[in-house]
Write an enzyme that holds these catalytic residues in place. Structure first.
Site, PDB file in Angstrom:
ATOM      1  N   ASP A  36      -4.692  -7.910  23.718  1.00 39.37           N
ATOM      2  CA  ASP A  36      -5.920  -7.417  24.093  1.00 39.37           C
ATOM      3  C   ASP A  36      -5.820  -5.833  24.549  1.00 39.37           C
ATOM      4  O   ASP A  36      -5.287  -4.941  23.606  1.00 39.37           O
ATOM      5  CB  ASP A  36      -6.755  -8.120  25.164  1.00 39.37           C
ATOM      6  CG  ASP A  36      -8.132  -7.846  25.515  1.00 39.37           C
ATOM      7  OD1 ASP A  36      -8.926  -8.166  24.530  1.00 39.37           O
ATOM      8  OD2 ASP A  36      -8.316  -7.182  26.487  1.00 39.37           O
ATOM      9  N   TYR A  40     -20.876  -4.898  24.147  1.00 37.98           N
ATOM     10  CA  TYR A  40     -20.407  -4.989  25.475  1.00 37.98           C
ATOM     11  C   TYR A  40     -20.033  -3.717  25.870  1.00 37.98           C
ATOM     12  O   TYR A  40     -19.838  -3.297  27.315  1.00 37.98           O
ATOM     13  CB  TYR A  40     -19.354  -6.294  25.463  1.00 37.98           C
ATOM     14  CG  TYR A  40     -18.086  -5.863  24.848  1.00 37.98           C
ATOM     15  CD1 TYR A  40     -16.976  -5.906  25.699  1.00 37.98           C
ATOM     16  CD2 TYR A  40     -18.145  -6.087  23.434  1.00 37.98           C
ATOM     17  CE1 TYR A  40     -15.846  -5.679  24.841  1.00 37.98           C
ATOM     18  CE2 TYR A  40     -16.857  -6.010  22.778  1.00 37.98           C
ATOM     19  CZ  TYR A  40     -15.572  -5.581  23.470  1.00 37.98           C
ATOM     20  OH  TYR A  40     -14.460  -5.473  23.035  1.00 37.98           O
ATOM     21  N   TYR A  68     -12.368   0.760  29.714  1.00 31.94           N
ATOM     22  CA  TYR A  68     -13.495   0.797  28.874  1.00 31.94           C
ATOM     23  C   TYR A  68     -14.149   2.143  28.945  1.00 31.94           C
ATOM     24  O   TYR A  68     -14.451   2.946  27.991  1.00 31.94           O
ATOM     25  CB  TYR A  68     -14.489  -0.146  28.858  1.00 31.94           C
ATOM     26  CG  TYR A  68     -13.770  -1.493  28.457  1.00 31.94           C
ATOM     27  CD1 TYR A  68     -13.867  -1.823  27.229  1.00 31.94           C
ATOM     28  CD2 TYR A  68     -13.477  -2.406  29.384  1.00 31.94           C
ATOM     29  CE1 TYR A  68     -13.357  -3.209  26.819  1.00 31.94           C
ATOM     30  CE2 TYR A  68     -12.903  -3.577  29.156  1.00 31.94           C
ATOM     31  CZ  TYR A  68     -12.791  -3.869  27.701  1.00 31.94           C
ATOM     32  OH  TYR A  68     -12.523  -5.412  27.338  1.00 31.94           O
ATOM     33  N   HIS A 111      -8.960 -15.910  20.637  1.00 30.42           N
ATOM     34  CA  HIS A 111      -8.501 -14.401  21.096  1.00 30.42           C
ATOM     35  C   HIS A 111      -7.341 -14.661  21.993  1.00 30.42           C
ATOM     36  O   HIS A 111      -6.373 -13.958  22.006  1.00 30.42           O
ATOM     37  CB  HIS A 111      -9.580 -13.829  21.665  1.00 30.42           C
ATOM     38  CG  HIS A 111      -9.431 -12.604  22.113  1.00 30.42           C
ATOM     39  ND1 HIS A 111      -9.088 -11.313  21.424  1.00 30.42           N
ATOM     40  CD2 HIS A 111      -9.336 -11.884  23.345  1.00 30.42           C
ATOM     41  CE1 HIS A 111      -8.847 -10.190  22.074  1.00 30.42           C
ATOM     42  NE2 HIS A 111      -9.009 -10.511  23.337  1.00 30.42           N
TER      43      HIS A 111
END
Length: 339
Positions: A123, A171, A252, A315
């Site tokens: 990830d 998101y 992010y 995932h």
């Protein structure tokens, strides 16, 4: 949660303290977790690879768990987090040298800037690992990344592009505003948040309808899958009780800044030997054109020494398919241990 003789310590690196979990002796393997995980996501790999004669090191990345969590998103660029890992590698090298040369007054004359590790990322950890290989390939012997392929920078800043493609409810778009996600998360206990994200049940494109926060959009699973326990989820939740989510979300929030800073590496290739393992039911594999991309020539032109393995799974594949993924890691690193 039992630690299976896993040692824990804190390392000062690049201006922050990182908590690291450590086990085993032998060639170094650095494990880099993603969102919203901790070092403990690698527990199966730590124990199994230690049995195979490797030295496993799994940090809580900056912003997570028991590591420092600077409040400013600008402190979470790939340069910061790669810098953290380089400092960690330097510390591990010093520890190794001290153990072998305790009779020497100093170890500085033995410093070797090429001290290398095998690396595994998942990830956001995979994104960090790609950039570790891009920026400091001399420190990586080989890489196994899970779920996330390397993509060259887009012609425009990524957040505006993603929002244009998938809407304001996407998101990543929702995570940009300081405090917004934290406020919406506060309506739930952290165990529920862990279940919503780690056991995500939603569309391939994770975007909430207009006016809905992504955490409200995600469903709470009615039961746990066999690959994770309530105790493991509660362990992660307890760490977020102390740290909050701002540090994790700041990765992010630094995406556009990364885009700006990485301009000098436009067109650069990843030349470290790499295996990419992807779950066939991973939402990221089924969307964003990922399947076609990793099976096509463009990816192989950017990462020339690449092996792609698609297995059954979603995932969080290092948990769901722990044994199979670890077998893939062992076979890939084993072939390079004597090179």
């Amino acid at each position: 949660m039992g630690d299976d003789n896993i040692a824990h310590r804190r390392v000062r690196t690049n201006g922050v303290w990182l908590h690291v979990a450590e086990k085993g002796k032998g060639p170094l393997v650095l494990l880099i977790h993603g969102f919203p995980e901790l070092w403990s996501t690698w527990k199966y790999q730590i124990n199994r690879l230690a049995e195979q004669g490797y030295h496993l090191v799994a940090p809580d990345m900056r912003g997570y768990g028991d590591s420092d969590s600077p409040p400013d998103p600008a402190s979470y660029t790939v340069f910061h987090v790669v810098g953290d890992l380089i400092g960690l590698l330097d510390d591990l090298q010093e520890e190794q040298l001290i153990s072998f040369f305790t009779f020497l007054r100093t170890t500085t004359e033995f410093y070797d800037a090429s001290y290398q590790a095998f690396v595994v990322g998942h990830d956001w950890g995979a994104e960090v690992a790609w950039h570790l290989c891009l920026l400091r390939p001399d420190r990586v012997k080989a890489l196994v990344n899970l779920g996330v392929p390397y993509r060259p920078p887009a012609p425009v800043k990524p957040v505006s592009l993603l929002t244009k493609l998938f809407g304001e409810g996407f998101y990543i778009s929702q995570f940009q505003e300081k405090g917004r996600a934290e406020k919406s998360f506060s309506r739930y206990d952290n165990l529920t948040i862990m279940k919503k994200f780690l056991l995500v049940n939603g569309p391939d494109i994770l975007a909430a309808p207009p006016g809905v926060e992504i955490i409200d959009f995600l469903e709470i699973p009615s039961s746990l899958p066999p690959w994770i326990t309530e105790e493991e989820l509660q362990f992660s939740a307890s760490k977020y009780d102390k740290s909050g989510f701002t540090g994790a979300l700041n990765y992010y929030r630094a995406m556009d800044l990364n885009w700006e800073l990485l301009g000098p590496w436009k067109g650069a290739k990843i030349r470290v030997p790499t295996k990419l393992i992807v779950g066939d039911k991973d939402a990221g594999f089924r969307s964003f054109g990922t399947k076609d991309y990793i099976e096509g020539e463009e990816f192989r032109s950017i990462v020339p020494d690449i092996e792609v393995v698609v297995i059954e799974g979603h995932h969080f594949i290092q948990l769901e398919r722990a044994e199979q993924v670890t077998d893939e890691i062992i076979s890939f690193f084993g072939n390079r241990s004597l090179v």
